[in-house]
Motif scaffolding. Structure first.
Motif, PDB file in Angstrom:
ATOM      1  N   UNK A 293      11.274   4.835   1.707  1.00  0.00           N
ATOM      2  CA  UNK A 293      11.570   3.459   2.099  1.00  0.00           C
ATOM      3  C   UNK A 293      10.302   2.758   2.576  1.00  0.00           C
ATOM      4  N   UNK A 294       9.496   3.462   3.371  1.00  0.00           N
ATOM      5  CA  UNK A 294       8.241   2.877   3.868  1.00  0.00           C
ATOM      6  C   UNK A 294       7.331   2.498   2.700  1.00  0.00           C
ATOM      7  N   UNK A 295       7.210   3.391   1.714  1.00  0.00           N
ATOM      8  CA  UNK A 295       6.393   3.088   0.544  1.00  0.00           C
ATOM      9  C   UNK A 295       6.962   1.897  -0.214  1.00  0.00           C
ATOM     10  N   UNK A 296       8.280   1.873  -0.383  1.00  0.00           N
ATOM     11  CA  UNK A 296       8.916   0.743  -1.045  1.00  0.00           C
ATOM     12  C   UNK A 296       8.696  -0.567  -0.309  1.00  0.00           C
ATOM     13  N   UNK A 297       8.711  -0.521   1.019  1.00  0.00           N
ATOM     14  CA  UNK A 297       8.444  -1.715   1.828  1.00  0.00           C
ATOM     15  C   UNK A 297       7.056  -2.270   1.562  1.00  0.00           C
ATOM     16  N   UNK A 298       6.066  -1.380   1.539  1.00  0.00           N
ATOM     17  CA  UNK A 298       4.696  -1.830   1.307  1.00  0.00           C
ATOM     18  C   UNK A 298       4.544  -2.419  -0.084  1.00  0.00           C
ATOM     19  N   UNK A 299       5.203  -1.823  -1.069  1.00  0.00           N
ATOM     20  CA  UNK A 299       5.126  -2.346  -2.424  1.00  0.00           C
ATOM     21  C   UNK A 299       5.856  -3.687  -2.550  1.00  0.00           C
ATOM     22  N   UNK A 300       7.043  -3.774  -1.925  1.00  0.00           N
ATOM     23  CA  UNK A 300       7.783  -5.032  -1.957  1.00  0.00           C
ATOM     24  C   UNK A 300       7.033  -6.139  -1.245  1.00  0.00           C
ATOM     25  N   UNK A 301       6.327  -5.777  -0.181  1.00  0.00           N
ATOM     26  CA  UNK A 301       5.552  -6.762   0.564  1.00  0.00           C
ATOM     27  C   UNK A 301       4.450  -7.385  -0.272  1.00  0.00           C
ATOM     28  N   UNK A 302       3.899  -6.613  -1.218  1.00  0.00           N
ATOM     29  CA  UNK A 302       2.870  -7.152  -2.106  1.00  0.00           C
ATOM     30  C   UNK A 302       3.418  -8.213  -3.043  1.00  0.00           C
ATOM     31  N   UNK A 303       4.732  -8.131  -3.314  1.00  0.00           N
ATOM     32  CA  UNK A 303       5.365  -9.079  -4.247  1.00  0.00           C
ATOM     33  C   UNK A 303       5.698 -10.408  -3.586  1.00  0.00           C
ATOM     34  N   UNK A 304       5.731 -10.427  -2.248  1.00  0.00           N
ATOM     35  CA  UNK A 304       6.207 -11.629  -1.544  1.00  0.00           C
ATOM     36  C   UNK A 304       5.086 -12.609  -1.291  1.00  0.00           C
TER      37      UNK A 304
END
Length: 304
Positions: A293-304
């Motif tokens: 989840x933490x890794x997914x958060x960091x990746x999703x944050x790059x998209x925003x």
């Protein structure tokens, strides 16, 4: 550069909370991981599934949320469809697989009418923290989805690893295309592909800051000493960030060896859509799911 899961978790905790839709989020480990991620400030959780089961598990495990959204689904397929719909409509930033068969989960994602946009190839990327056995995180692919990748698929697999590397603040990713030996042998197709991938890397196919080496054996990829002894000169030797395996068996064995024998911590995502997809094994612990989840958060944050 983020070199440990401890650093990764801290970075995710201090970023903007991402909305996570959990598909069939009705097993204890998934619910625990989502609750821990919410408590840490990483996510705003949406649990999609059989609410009677979800509430029962929460009560039995004494799990509480601050402000979770619960979405009822009659069965696993509907849970996946609804979770995907939340992401597609922009109501969630990324997606997570819960207690559901992978085929059902992927069917919802790949539905041409109601699924998510797919760019090229979907592939599975694992990241490992070896707790000091290797001096930085190891990004590996693909040991979970693509069975026997062609050269074109290996190109996509490398490209799919790059957003993970970017999320981990690796500015100049070093890619090791793993083989059993360092010399090209026509009888060993993996070595032929590896040499071609290196040429493509030198031509800028993966970006000016991405260094691809291959064919290269695992010992040389992780040990500068082994490379020195064998006279193998490459800036990737002993410093690889991304490890591309020749087939799913190699990736599966590598991942389970790192985790079950070495005791490495793991985080897994599917890459190839507009949003990261957290996909762990149903048997993975809540700690593995939290790291994912933490890794997914960091990746999703790059998209925003």
């Amino acid at each position: 550069m983020i070199v440990s899961f401890e650093q990764m978790l801290e970075k995710a905790k201090h970023g903007e909370p991402m909305v996570l839709a959990g598909a069939a989020a009705q097993d204890a480990d998934t619910i625990k991981a989502m609750a821990a991620a919410e408590k840490a400030g990483m996510i705003r959780p949406v649990l999609v599934g059989d609410l009677s089961v979800i509430r029962r598990v929460m009560q039995e495990e004494n799990i509480t949320f601050c402000n979770a959204r619960l979405v009822q689904a009659a069965d696993m397929a509907e849970a996946c469809d609804k979770a995907v719909e939340l992401v597609r409509r922009g109501e969630a930033d990324f997606l997570m697989k819960g207690l559901v068969d992978t085929n059902i989960f992927l069917k919802a994602i790949l539905n041409k009418e109601t699924g998510l946009p797919v760019h090229g190839l979907l592939s599975h990327v694992m990241t490992f923290d070896t707790m000091g056995a290797y001096h930085k995180l190891m990004i590996t692919s693909d040991g979970g989805m693509v069975l026997y990748p062609t050269l074109d698929q290996k190109i996509d697999i490398i490209k799919n690893c790059l957003p993970v590397a970017k999320a981990l603040e690796i500015e100049e990713p070093k890619v090791a295309v793993l083989c059993a030996k360092e010399k090209v042998n026509p009888k060993m197709p993996a070595t032929v592909d590896a040499a071609e991938l290196k040429k493509l890397g030198e031509a800028g196919e993966f970006g000016a800051n991405v260094l691809v080496e291959g064919p290269i054996a695992m010992d040389l990829a992780v040990s500068a000493h082994c490379a020195e002894v064998k006279g193998y000169r490459s800036p990737v030797a002993g410093e690889a960030d991304i490890f591309i395996v020749p087939n799913i068996e190699a990736g599966n064995i590598m991942g389970k060896t790192l985790g079950d024998i070495l005791g490495a911590k793991a985080a897994g995502v599917i890459v190839g859509t507009d949003t990261p997809i957290v996909m762990c094994s149903r048997a993975d612990t809540d700690e593995t799911k939290l790291c994912s989840i933490a890794l997914g958060c960091l990746m999703a944050g790059l998209k925003k």
